[in-house]
Each structure stands twice: as C-alpha cells, then as structure tokens.
Design a protein around this motif. Structure first.
Motif, short mmCIF file in Angstrom:
data_model
loop_
_atom_site.label_atom_id
_atom_site.label_comp_id
_atom_site.label_asym_id
_atom_site.label_seq_id
_atom_site.Cartn_x
_atom_site.Cartn_y
_atom_site.Cartn_z
N ILE A 91 -81.71 13.70 52.38
CA ILE A 91 -80.53 14.10 53.16
C ILE A 91 -79.48 12.98 53.10
CG2 ILE A 91 -79.68 14.41 55.54
CD1 ILE A 91 -82.22 16.03 56.12
N GLU A 144 -83.87 20.03 67.22
CA GLU A 144 -83.17 18.73 67.27
C GLU A 144 -81.78 18.88 67.87
OE1 GLU A 144 -82.85 15.27 63.99
OE2 GLU A 144 -81.36 16.84 63.69
N GLY A 195 -78.10 4.34 61.98
CA GLY A 195 -78.24 5.74 61.58
C GLY A 195 -77.88 6.75 62.65
N SER A 196 -77.46 6.27 63.81
CA SER A 196 -77.13 7.16 64.92
C SER A 196 -78.33 7.94 65.44
CB SER A 196 -76.01 8.14 64.55
OG SER A 196 -75.43 8.66 65.72
N SER A 197 -79.52 7.34 65.33
CA SER A 197 -80.70 8.00 65.90
C SER A 197 -80.59 8.11 67.42
CB SER A 197 -81.97 7.24 65.52
OG SER A 197 -82.14 7.31 64.13
N ASN A 199 -80.11 11.47 68.82
CA ASN A 199 -81.18 12.45 68.92
C ASN A 199 -81.80 12.49 70.32
OD1 ASN A 199 -81.98 11.57 65.56
ND2 ASN A 199 -80.92 13.42 66.20
N MET A 201 -80.13 21.81 65.80
CA MET A 201 -80.93 22.45 64.75
C MET A 201 -81.92 23.40 65.43
SD MET A 201 -81.62 20.03 61.48
CE MET A 201 -83.16 19.36 62.03
N TYR A 225 -75.06 19.25 58.45
CA TYR A 225 -76.37 19.66 58.97
C TYR A 225 -76.81 21.03 58.42
CZ TYR A 225 -76.21 15.57 61.90
OH TYR A 225 -76.17 14.27 62.32
N PHE A 273 -86.03 20.16 55.44
CA PHE A 273 -86.41 19.12 56.42
C PHE A 273 -86.77 19.78 57.76
CE2 PHE A 273 -84.41 16.25 59.72
CZ PHE A 273 -85.33 15.22 59.64
N TYR A 278 -73.71 14.75 53.91
CA TYR A 278 -74.23 13.93 55.01
C TYR A 278 -73.54 12.56 54.99
CZ TYR A 278 -77.47 12.30 58.57
OH TYR A 278 -78.00 11.81 59.75
N PHE A 294 -85.79 13.39 54.67
CA PHE A 294 -84.67 12.73 55.36
C PHE A 294 -83.99 11.71 54.43
CE2 PHE A 294 -82.86 9.40 58.13
CZ PHE A 294 -81.77 10.15 58.56
N SER A 314 -78.25 16.34 67.98
CA SER A 314 -77.68 15.11 67.42
C SER A 314 -76.31 14.94 68.09
CB SER A 314 -77.57 15.25 65.90
OG SER A 314 -77.30 14.01 65.31
N TYR A 364 -90.81 14.01 61.28
CA TYR A 364 -91.06 12.86 60.41
C TYR A 364 -92.54 12.63 60.10
CZ TYR A 364 -86.23 12.14 61.51
OH TYR A 364 -84.89 12.34 61.65
N THR A 373 -81.52 20.01 54.16
CA THR A 373 -81.69 19.95 55.62
C THR A 373 -82.53 21.13 56.10
OG1 THR A 373 -79.53 18.89 55.72
CG2 THR A 373 -80.47 19.63 57.81
C1 AVI Z 1 -82.21 10.59 62.23
N1 AVI Z 1 -81.04 11.30 62.77
C2 AVI Z 1 -80.03 10.35 63.20
C3 AVI Z 1 -80.51 12.35 61.90
C4 AVI Z 1 -79.26 12.98 62.55
O1 AVI Z 1 -78.24 13.03 61.88
O2 AVI Z 1 -79.32 13.36 63.71
C5 AVI Z 1 -81.55 13.40 61.62
C6 AVI Z 1 -81.01 14.56 60.84
N2 AVI Z 1 -81.16 15.82 61.16
C7 AVI Z 1 -80.60 16.58 60.26
N3 AVI Z 1 -80.03 15.82 59.35
C8 AVI Z 1 -80.30 14.55 59.69
#
Ligand code: AVI
Length: 317
Positions: free
Chosen positions: A49, A278, A159-161, A164, A250, A204, A214, A55, A46, A280, A38, A211
């Motif tokens: 996305i 990442e 956003g379900s962060s 992460n 990811m 994703y 990103f 998404y 994002f 998720s 970010y 993505t």
């Molecule tokens: C911010 N977060 C919740 C997103 C997720 O879905 O985990 C980040 C993301 N990574 C890829 N697409 C979106």
C-alpha cells in the motif's frame, strides 16, 4: 550476533484477543480491531500500500523527513533510546539512524514474525547500535521491559498510526507514552492532516485493489486466530472518507447471506451487512498539537509538506 525478539504474540489468539474478536463479531454493529489487519501477509500488503501512487502519506512523510530530518535530530537530541512503535520493516527509523544516532533501538510491532525478519537485516547494517525487538500489542497497555534503557527515550510513531485510534483513545495512548518517557524524553509523531474527500477516497480504495486485499486479509487472519470459517470471496472492501466524523472508514460488506462459525460462537450475516475494520482520523494541525498538550507533552515543533497534507511533530515530555 544474537537476535533478541521477545515474542508475546503467538499464531493462535490469546485469551484477550479471542474475547475481543468474539465481542466484535457478535455485536449489533460488527467490528474487528484494526490491529488484526497485521499478520505476516497483512504487513506485506501494508508495505505494498505504501508504494501505491494513491497512498500519499508514506511518500509525503518521507519527503518531510528527508527535508527536515537534520533539524528534527537537533530538536530531539542525539543518543536517545529510540522506541519505534509499529515498526513494521523498520525502514523509516533506519533512514533516520545516521541523523539521530540512537544509543539503543527498540522496534515494537504486533506482527512479531515480520519484525524479526526485519531485525535480522538491520543488525547486519548497523552492528554498532544495540537493538531489542519486541513483538507485542502496545495499543492497550504499555510497559517496557527492563532491557529498554530509561534514559532519553524518544518514541517514534510515524505513518499517522495515531489516526487509527479515536481521539479519546489517542489521548489515553499518548498519556501512557508520556508516563514512559521520563523527564528528558519525547515523541516524534507523524499525523495525517484533513484534506479533500477525493484524495482520501482514492488513498483507501486504490485502483489495483491492494487496500481491498489488505482489508479482506483480516478475515483470513481471524479464521486462523479463532478457527472461524469466513469465506473471503463472499465479502467486499469499502474505504471512504466520512467528512462528518473527520475520518476514513474501512468496512467489509457481506455479498450474500451466510452463516459464519468460530470456535466459541457464530452468527448469520445478511447480504449488505458490514463489519467495521478500521478508522483513520485526519487531524487539523492545531487539533493534533492540542491533543499532544492534553496528553502531557509540551514544546511542540511541527514540520509539514508544501501542500500541508501531513505533519511530523516533535513534542517534549
Ligand atoms: C497504519 N495506518 C496508519 C494506515 C492508515 O492509513 O490508516 C493503515 C491503512 N489502512 C488502509 N490503508 C492504510
């Protein structure tokens, strides 16, 4: 009107970030923390996305807020100090202002430049709400400065962060949040629920490659932060659901053998080597509630969509 944006993040990495990046890049299983996704461009990617047909989380969560927002406001209470964690463009919280009527709005985001831009526009739209933007990484430590009112803090974490974080990290984070809530606060949190692999893989690894951009942008950001010389064209995005671990992962895969240098070190990546960027995590609803309870919250209320793809949970401190 004066715009207050307290910046803790500068464009070059601070010592802690530089240490973390170096440690991840020299590790046997290479990793880069997802927070480095970010920068200003990453935040814009994002945002893009969130517009993609694949998404589903953003639109599913928005539909839950649209349908149940009034009830959420009744449960959470009016006139709170609304602390928006990972606020980005602040759009989600702003859509709830008419219902929640916050006394103070405190958006926090690691991408302080992006946050400041959003805050300028928001102050014009809602001049009667006191706002205090904070550019900081809240994932490791969590202390709010004195200008954030202590009464009735409602932490907004959509956003379900939370996905992460690993579940262990999530519990530590939620405990730190609970400690900042006071006795009359709470949290309103979005949680992505477990679902079929095809839906998650598409979400994703979208057809347009947003993505992928990103994910690859993290290398551009790392180049900037620690003077690295990653050649972005020499890497490929992977995003897929790992059902055994209950999470989407990811990674960036090296397309050829290459040496990468940065200001404190360097290493050779062989073709096929991957950098993990990442996770998720996708939760069962009951597991998400149990996580909140283990973190010291109680009296949870849950709202979900007809497919049960996403849940918004309010938990009282
Ligand atoms: C911010 N977060 C919740 C997103 C997720 O879905 O985990 C980040 C993301 N990574 C890829 N697409 C979106």
């Amino acid at each position: 009107m004066h715009i207050s944006c307290t910046e803790e993040v500068s464009l070059a990495a601070n010592a802690h970030e530089a240490d973390e990046l170096h440690a991840g890049l020299v590790a046997e299983q290479t990793w880069i923390s997802p927070k480095f996704l970010y920068d200003a461009l990453g935040s814009k990617l994002f945002e893009a996305i969130c517009e993609l047909p694949e998404y589903y989380p953003t639109r599913t969560e928005a539909a839950i807020f649209a349908r149940h927002g009034a009830e959420m406001a009744r449960v959470a209470g009016l006139g709170s100090t609304l602390v928006d964690l990972g606020a980005g463009n602040c759009a989600k919280a702003a859509s709830l202002f008419p219902l929640l009527q916050p006394a103070q709005y405190v958006p926090i985001d690691i991408s302080s430049e992006f946050l400041c831009d959003a805050l300028v526009r928001l102050r014009q739209r809602f001049p009667h709400i006191a706002m205090e933007g904070l550019g900081m990484d809240f994932s490791q430590r969590f202390e709010l400065p004195p200008q954030v009112r202590e009464e009735r803090r409602l932490f907004f974490y959509p956003g379900s962060s939370i996905g992460n974080f690993t579940p262990e990290e999530a519990q530590g984070f939620l405990r730190r949040l609970r400690a900042q809530c006071g006795d009359d606060g709470g949290v309103l949190i979005g949680v992505d629920l477990a679902k079929d692999k095809a839906t998650l893989d598409a979400a994703y690894d979208d057809a347009l490659g947003v993505t992928a951009a990103f994910n690859l942008n993290v290398l551009r950001h790392v180049n900037h932060l620690i003077g690295a010389d990653f050649d972005i064209r020499a890497w490929r995005h992977h995003g897929f659901y790992n059902a055994a671990r209950g999470r989407v992962e990811m990674h960036l895969e090296a397309l050829r053998r290459q040496e990468v240098r940065w200001n404190r070190g360097g290493r050779v990546f062989e073709a096929g080597d991957c950098i993990h960027t990442e996770n998720s995590y996708k939760y069962q609803q009951a597991d998400a509630i149990a996580l909140l309870e283990r973190s010291g919250f109680e009296a949870t209320r849950v709202w979900t969509d007809p497919q049960r793809w996403f849940a918004v949970i309010h938990a009282q401190a």
